[in-house]
Scaffold this motif. Structure first.
Motif, PDB file in Angstrom:
ATOM      1  N   ARG A   5       0.837  -1.202   0.000  1.00 21.26           N
ATOM      2  CA  ARG A   5       0.000   0.000   0.000  1.00 21.26           C
ATOM      3  C   ARG A   5       0.870   1.249   0.000  1.00 21.26           C
ATOM      4  O   ARG A   5       1.972   1.258   0.542  1.00 21.26           O
ATOM      5  N   GLY A   6       0.333   2.302  -0.598  1.00 19.31           N
ATOM      6  CA  GLY A   6       1.069   3.555  -0.670  1.00 19.31           C
ATOM      7  C   GLY A   6       1.499   3.859  -2.093  1.00 19.31           C
ATOM      8  O   GLY A   6       1.906   2.954  -2.846  1.00 19.31           O
ATOM      9  N   MET A   7       1.420   5.139  -2.459  1.00 17.67           N
ATOM     10  CA  MET A   7       1.806   5.536  -3.809  1.00 17.67           C
ATOM     11  C   MET A   7       3.285   5.294  -4.065  1.00 17.67           C
ATOM     12  O   MET A   7       3.690   5.074  -5.207  1.00 17.67           O
ATOM     13  N   GLY A   8       4.099   5.313  -3.052  1.00 17.65           N
ATOM     14  CA  GLY A   8       5.530   5.082  -3.229  1.00 17.65           C
ATOM     15  C   GLY A   8       5.863   3.641  -3.523  1.00 17.65           C
ATOM     16  O   GLY A   8       7.023   3.331  -3.847  1.00 17.65           O
ATOM     17  N   ASN A   9       4.875   2.746  -3.409  1.00 22.58           N
ATOM     18  CA  ASN A   9       5.116   1.331  -3.673  1.00 22.58           C
ATOM     19  C   ASN A   9       4.491   0.858  -4.980  1.00 22.58           C
ATOM     20  O   ASN A   9       4.576  -0.328  -5.299  1.00 22.58           O
ATOM     21  N   LEU A  10       3.853   1.760  -5.719  1.00 25.62           N
ATOM     22  CA  LEU A  10       3.257   1.411  -7.000  1.00 25.62           C
ATOM     23  C   LEU A  10       4.190   1.847  -8.125  1.00 25.62           C
ATOM     24  O   LEU A  10       4.784   2.926  -8.068  1.00 25.62           O
ATOM     25  N   PRO A  11       4.336   1.033  -9.166  1.00 24.36           N
ATOM     26  CA  PRO A  11       5.282   1.370 -10.240  1.00 24.36           C
ATOM     27  C   PRO A  11       4.819   2.565 -11.060  1.00 24.36           C
ATOM     28  O   PRO A  11       3.640   2.705 -11.383  1.00 24.36           O
ATOM     29  N   GLN A  12       5.775   3.416 -11.385  1.00 23.27           N
ATOM     30  CA  GLN A  12       5.545   4.558 -12.255  1.00 23.27           C
ATOM     31  C   GLN A  12       6.303   4.427 -13.582  1.00 23.27           C
ATOM     32  O   GLN A  12       6.000   5.132 -14.535  1.00 23.27           O
ATOM     33  N   SER A  13       7.273   3.515 -13.626  1.00 22.57           N
ATOM     34  CA  SER A  13       8.034   3.311 -14.856  1.00 22.57           C
ATOM     35  C   SER A  13       8.664   1.923 -14.820  1.00 22.57           C
ATOM     36  O   SER A  13       8.705   1.259 -13.776  1.00 22.57           O
ATOM     37  N   LEU A  14       9.152   1.501 -15.991  1.00 25.66           N
ATOM     38  CA  LEU A  14       9.848   0.227 -16.092  1.00 25.66           C
ATOM     39  C   LEU A  14      11.034   0.387 -17.042  1.00 25.66           C
ATOM     40  O   LEU A  14      11.083   1.304 -17.871  1.00 25.66           O
ATOM     41  N   ARG A  15      11.955  -0.549 -16.925  1.00 23.89           N
ATOM     42  CA  ARG A  15      13.117  -0.594 -17.816  1.00 23.89           C
ATOM     43  C   ARG A  15      13.313  -2.029 -18.278  1.00 23.89           C
ATOM     44  O   ARG A  15      13.410  -2.943 -17.450  1.00 23.89           O
ATOM     45  N   LEU A  16      13.339  -2.218 -19.585  1.00 24.47           N
ATOM     46  CA  LEU A  16      13.530  -3.540 -20.167  1.00 24.47           C
ATOM     47  C   LEU A  16      14.844  -3.553 -20.939  1.00 24.47           C
ATOM     48  O   LEU A  16      15.123  -2.642 -21.724  1.00 24.47           O
ATOM     49  N   GLU A  17      15.619  -4.602 -20.718  1.00 22.68           N
ATOM     50  CA  GLU A  17      16.907  -4.749 -21.415  1.00 22.68           C
ATOM     51  C   GLU A  17      17.015  -6.167 -21.953  1.00 22.68           C
ATOM     52  O   GLU A  17      16.674  -7.142 -21.261  1.00 22.68           O
ATOM     53  N   ILE A  18      17.489  -6.263 -23.217  1.00 18.52           N
ATOM     54  CA  ILE A  18      17.718  -7.563 -23.854  1.00 18.52           C
ATOM     55  C   ILE A  18      19.226  -7.824 -23.820  1.00 18.52           C
ATOM     56  O   ILE A  18      20.003  -7.102 -24.451  1.00 18.52           O
ATOM     57  N   GLN A  19      19.615  -8.829 -23.085  1.00 16.55           N
ATOM     58  CA  GLN A  19      21.027  -9.140 -22.885  1.00 16.55           C
ATOM     59  C   GLN A  19      21.394 -10.379 -23.709  1.00 16.55           C
ATOM     60  O   GLN A  19      20.821 -11.451 -23.521  1.00 16.55           O
ATOM     61  N   SER A  20      22.370 -10.194 -24.606  1.00  9.72           N
ATOM     62  CA  SER A  20      22.799 -11.308 -25.465  1.00  9.72           C
ATOM     63  C   SER A  20      24.257 -11.089 -25.853  1.00  9.72           C
ATOM     64  O   SER A  20      24.791  -9.968 -25.778  1.00  9.72           O
ATOM     65  N   ASP A  21      24.907 -12.185 -26.303  1.00 11.86           N
ATOM     66  CA  ASP A  21      26.294 -12.083 -26.740  1.00 11.86           C
ATOM     67  C   ASP A  21      26.398 -11.389 -28.094  1.00 11.86           C
ATOM     68  O   ASP A  21      27.347 -10.644 -28.345  1.00 11.86           O
ATOM     69  N   LEU A  22      25.430 -11.598 -28.943  1.00 11.38           N
ATOM     70  CA  LEU A  22      25.422 -10.979 -30.258  1.00 11.38           C
ATOM     71  C   LEU A  22      24.318  -9.925 -30.314  1.00 11.38           C
ATOM     72  O   LEU A  22      23.327  -9.986 -29.570  1.00 11.38           O
ATOM     73  N   LYS A  23      24.485  -8.983 -31.198  1.00 10.93           N
ATOM     74  CA  LYS A  23      23.469  -7.947 -31.374  1.00 10.93           C
ATOM     75  C   LYS A  23      22.259  -8.552 -32.057  1.00 10.93           C
ATOM     76  O   LYS A  23      22.403  -9.214 -33.095  1.00 10.93           O
ATOM     77  N   MET A  24      21.094  -8.303 -31.492  1.00 14.71           N
ATOM     78  CA  MET A  24      19.862  -8.903 -31.986  1.00 14.71           C
ATOM     79  C   MET A  24      19.009  -7.869 -32.727  1.00 14.71           C
ATOM     80  O   MET A  24      19.107  -6.658 -32.466  1.00 14.71           O
TER      81      MET A  24
END
Length: 355
Positions: free
Chosen positions: A202-221
């Motif tokens: 509970r609480g506004m400080g515990n609700l997500p306001q943004s996200l960050r997604l990263e694709i991690q691989s050895d080769l560029k996809m």
């Protein structure tokens, strides 16, 4: 002579006009009851009650709608992530409004559409890194500060579906007409479950306001698009309200209506009791009889005697025999009314006989 007088009086009372008046009075008695002050007060209270209940129906409907949209979360919440390519792994951010509900389980899925290029097929397994934050980045192209503590974080592996060269050629040959007309393209959609039954405190400080997604691989996809989907897992009352919308509306709107009507009725009774005028106690009637005062002097005595007569209790004969004709006529003029004319005539006749 007296018999004729009484006959005239009786004939006056038995006249057709008197009979019509009695009949009209009997016929108009129900109408008088319908338009009396008590009846009008009842009509006004009934109209006010009906108007108030109708208004409360609308208020209950609006109250249920507000309760429903605040209590039931968005079942499928999606955000497209615009990946940034350059040095390092592809990454992207997305922001949210106040769309999450605390202590509500969510299943989080990352959806990728990847072309079946040789480089993607050669990459093999790669990692998806997802982080949720309680604040927003300054810009979508700027990374979120590492000093901000994340709300949730997870990493899951992903892999394009393997197909042998022979099967791959057969599949492409079968889909060739669709590829030609543009109904399909040589790509694969991956749905990777990255979080299950995620709950926020509970609480506004515990609700997500943004996200960050990263694709991690050895080769560029190469990636066509990427998005993150939050699907609420409803349980208990939320599941019932979402599954049975009409039944829940009828039950809860009726409950709100009954509570509103009960509260309004209690408030109305309280205001009526508080604002009603205080009843003034009736003054006690004095024991001393009040009525007509007449001094009569007897022929044999020098002093007069005072007679006090209560007009409510004194019989007609005592008034007639106690008062002279001229005083009786004066008193009759004070008590004369449309309903007592016959009675006054009999009084005059009896007074003349007494004299």
């Amino acid at each position: 002579m007296p018999d004729s007088d009484y006959t005239d009086d009786e004939s006056e009372y038995d006249s057709p006009s008197s009979t019509r008046a009695v009949i009209m009075d009997a016929l108009l008695a129900p109408l008088r009851a319908l338009v009396s002050k008590s009846a009008l007060r009842l009509y006004i209270n009934a109209l006010l009650f009906m108007g108030a209940t109708t208004l409360l129906v609308g208020i209950s409907t609006i109250a249920y709608g507000i309760f429903y949209f605040n209590f039931i979360p968005t079942i499928g919440l999606e955000r497209e992530v615009h990946l940034q390519f350059g040095n390092g792994n592809p990454w992207g951010t997305a922001t949210f409004e106040s769309e999450f509900i605390a202590q509500q389980p969510y299943d989080v899925t990352v959806i990728l559409e990847l072309p079946r290029t040789p480089s993607n097929l050669e990459t093999g397994n790669f990692m998806l890194d997802l982080t949720l934050y309680a604040s927003r980045p300054a810009s979508a192209v700027l990374p979120i500060s590492s000093t901000i503590a994340p709300i949730a974080h997870a990493r899951r592996p992903a892999l394009l579906t393997y197909a042998s060269p022979l099967v791959d050629v057969a599949q492409r040959t079968a889909r060739l007409p669709f590829y030609v007309v543009g109904w399909k393209r040589e790509a694969e959609v991956l749905e990777v479950s990255i979080m299950e039954e995620l709950e926020f405190d509970r609480g506004m400080g515990n609700l997500p306001q943004s996200l960050r997604l990263e694709i991690q691989s050895d080769l560029k996809m190469q990636v066509y698009f990427a998005k993150v989907e939050f699907r609420a897992r409803l349980t208990g009352l939320r599941w019932l309200m979402y599954r049975w919308k009409i039944t829940s509306f009828v039950v809860f709107a009726s409950l709100f209506w009954f509570v509103s009507v009960g509260s309004a009725s209690l408030t109305w009774l309280a205001l009526t009791w508080v604002l009603q005028p205080a009843t003034i106690p009736k003054t006690e009637i004095s024991d001393e009889p009040q009525g007509f005062v007449k001094d009569e002097s007897d022929g044999d005595s020098s002093s007069g005697e005072t007679f006090r007569v209560k007009k409510e209790e004194a019989p007609e004969s005592s008034l007639v025999h106690s008062l002279p004709a001229e005083d009786e006529a004066g008193m009759g003029s004070g008590l004369e009314s449309a309903e007592a004319r016959g009675l006054q005539r009999r009084r005059s006749h009896l007074t003349q006989q007494a004299d």
